[in-house]
Design a protein around this motif. Structure first.
Motif, short mmCIF file in Angstrom:
data_model
loop_
_atom_site.label_atom_id
_atom_site.label_comp_id
_atom_site.label_asym_id
_atom_site.label_seq_id
_atom_site.Cartn_x
_atom_site.Cartn_y
_atom_site.Cartn_z
N GLY A 28 0.82 -1.21 0.00
CA GLY A 28 0.00 0.00 0.00
C GLY A 28 0.85 1.26 0.00
N LEU A 29 1.90 1.26 0.82
CA LEU A 29 2.78 2.43 0.89
C LEU A 29 3.45 2.70 -0.46
N THR A 30 4.03 1.61 -1.05
CA THR A 30 4.70 1.76 -2.33
C THR A 30 3.74 2.31 -3.37
N LEU A 31 2.55 1.71 -3.42
CA LEU A 31 1.60 2.11 -4.47
C LEU A 31 1.16 3.55 -4.30
N SER A 32 0.96 4.00 -3.06
CA SER A 32 0.50 5.38 -2.91
C SER A 32 1.61 6.34 -3.32
N ALA A 33 2.88 5.96 -3.03
CA ALA A 33 3.99 6.82 -3.45
C ALA A 33 4.05 6.91 -4.96
N ILE A 34 3.92 5.74 -5.64
CA ILE A 34 4.02 5.75 -7.10
C ILE A 34 2.83 6.46 -7.72
N SER A 35 1.67 6.27 -7.12
CA SER A 35 0.49 6.94 -7.66
C SER A 35 0.64 8.45 -7.56
N VAL A 61 1.50 -5.13 -10.76
CA VAL A 61 0.59 -4.87 -11.87
C VAL A 61 0.08 -3.44 -11.81
N VAL A 62 -0.27 -2.97 -10.61
CA VAL A 62 -0.74 -1.58 -10.48
C VAL A 62 0.38 -0.61 -10.85
N ILE A 63 1.62 -0.95 -10.43
CA ILE A 63 2.76 -0.08 -10.79
C ILE A 63 2.90 0.01 -12.31
N VAL A 64 2.85 -1.15 -12.98
CA VAL A 64 3.04 -1.13 -14.43
C VAL A 64 1.88 -0.40 -15.10
N GLU A 65 0.69 -0.53 -14.54
CA GLU A 65 -0.47 0.15 -15.10
C GLU A 65 -0.30 1.67 -15.01
N LEU A 66 0.13 2.14 -13.83
CA LEU A 66 0.33 3.59 -13.65
C LEU A 66 1.42 4.11 -14.58
N LEU A 67 2.52 3.34 -14.69
CA LEU A 67 3.63 3.80 -15.52
C LEU A 67 3.22 3.86 -16.99
N MET A 68 2.45 2.84 -17.43
CA MET A 68 2.02 2.85 -18.83
C MET A 68 1.08 4.00 -19.10
N GLN A 69 0.19 4.26 -18.13
CA GLN A 69 -0.75 5.36 -18.29
C GLN A 69 -0.01 6.69 -18.38
N ALA A 70 1.10 6.79 -17.62
CA ALA A 70 1.82 8.06 -17.58
C ALA A 70 2.72 8.24 -18.80
N TYR A 71 3.27 7.16 -19.35
CA TYR A 71 4.27 7.33 -20.40
C TYR A 71 3.93 6.66 -21.73
#
Lengths: 143, 211
Positions: A19-26, B80-90
């Motif tokens: 959760g922490l990582t995801l909120s930072a990246i978001s 998966v959420v990280i890759v989704e956010l990155l793809m959406q951004a770039y």
């Protein structure tokens, strides 16, 4: 019992870390995501209503908070209209129909409707009028 | 060293997904309408696979066996959420095309399969090599499958969007098989590729006196 506690602790720690990582990246990707979605969703419409600009209209935009996107009521759902206004207070080329072009933005704008699409014509007209209302209201900040 | 290289290269031919494992067919069949789409999907999956393998392997001693699947899914879902956010951004256009299939990487059997069958039993370095190999194999497969479908279905190669239309490689009077871009075309293309690969392996096995 120790096993159960261990399971709870491990799952909690993993969940919290994720959760922490995801909120930072978001948070870090919010600005580029907003830029991209405006660029690919709205810029094509902006290009149609405003010709001859050479800057990046998305980077140099002014955001005015008046609530949500104003949309006219259509026959089946809502209608989104992109309205461009020149500095001479006239509506520039307009993405939906050219009937609005050159209309001064003082007072209520009335154009002829399209027969067979009365409801939609009225919706577009009301959307344009709403947009023009905001331009008049926030003129000082915009120009 | 030799075993690390073996873990990496096995994903490129011997157990190349989806052909050898025949796992993860949902994204394989759905998004490979062009080569670039397939490659984008493959790279997104590779990213998730590498990091989920690494973290599952690092945490393998701390995770109790009873809750391992739940833990793996949380780890995979985070990436998966990280890759989704990155793809959406770039890579917004690719993100738009792949759409729902990016969040669905969470349930891609290849990733959970590697976490459960490999990373939870091996050290981080070998798990990284395994994730990289399987991921690149998957990317390669999707690129080839997508390119074949694109070539036959639209007559182009490496089409990305209106601004980057790719190459028109077919002759001018070529009539595209629209069928190849539809779901049945995906099955047909996959089947033919699978048959070709089996043929090659069979020939090799006969030459080498059978394996």
């Amino acid at each position: 019992v120790r096993g159960i506690i261990r399971m709870i602790v491990v799952l909690t720690v993993i969940g919290a870390a994720s959760g922490l990582t995801l909120s930072a990246i978001s948070g870090a990707t919010r600005a580029p995501i907003e830029y991209q979605s405006i660029k690919f969703v709205k810029e094509p419409a902006v290009k149609k209503v405003l010709t001859g600009y050479d800057n990046d209209p998305i980077l140099e935009r002014t955001t005015i908070t008046v609530g949500t996107d104003e949309q006219g009521k259509g026959f089946h759902g809502t209608i989104g209209v992109m309205v461009g206004v020149s500095k001479e207070d006239e509506i520039t080329e307009e993405a939906f129909t050219s009937r609005f072009k050159g209309q001064p933005i003082t007072g209520e704008i009335q154009v002829d409707g399209i027969s067979g699409a009365t409801y939609s014509s009225k919706g577009v007209m009301s959307a344009v009028n709403e947009a023009v209302g905001y331009v008049t209201k926030f003129k000082q900040e915009l120009f | 060293m030799a075993s690390i290289r073996a873990e990496f290269t096995k994903g490129l031919w011997r157990t190349i997904p989806p052909f050898r494992l025949v796992l993860g067919l949902c994204p394989t069949l759905a998004v490979t309408t062009t080569g670039i789409n397939g490659m984008g999907m493959g790279l997104a999956t590779t990213f998730v696979l590498i990091f989920s393998n690494l973290f599952v392997s690092l945490l393998r001693r701390f995770i109790p066996t009873q809750v391992r699947i739940a833990s793996f899914i949380v780890i995979i879902a985070s990436f998966v959420v990280i890759v989704e956010l990155l793809m959406q951004a770039y890579f917004y256009q690719l993100f738009k095309v792949l759409g729902i299939f990016i969040p669905l990487i969470v349930v891609n059997c290849i990733i959970l399969g590697r976490a459960e069958a490999f990373a939870s039993k091996n050290d981080p370095i070998r798990s990284l090599a395994d994730g990289l190999g399987i991921g690149l194999g998957f990317t390669l497969s999707l690129l080839v499958l997508g390119s074949i479908r694109e070539l036959l279905g639209a007559g182009t190669l490496l089409h990305y969007d209106v601004a980057h239309p790719g190459f028109h490689v077919m002759w001018s009077s070529f009539e595209p098989f629209a069928f190849m871009l539809k779901p049945p075309g995906a099955f047909v293309a996959l089947g033919i590729l699978l048959a070709f690969m089996n043929l090659i392996s069979q020939t090799q096995a006969q030459k080498g006196g059978g394996r």
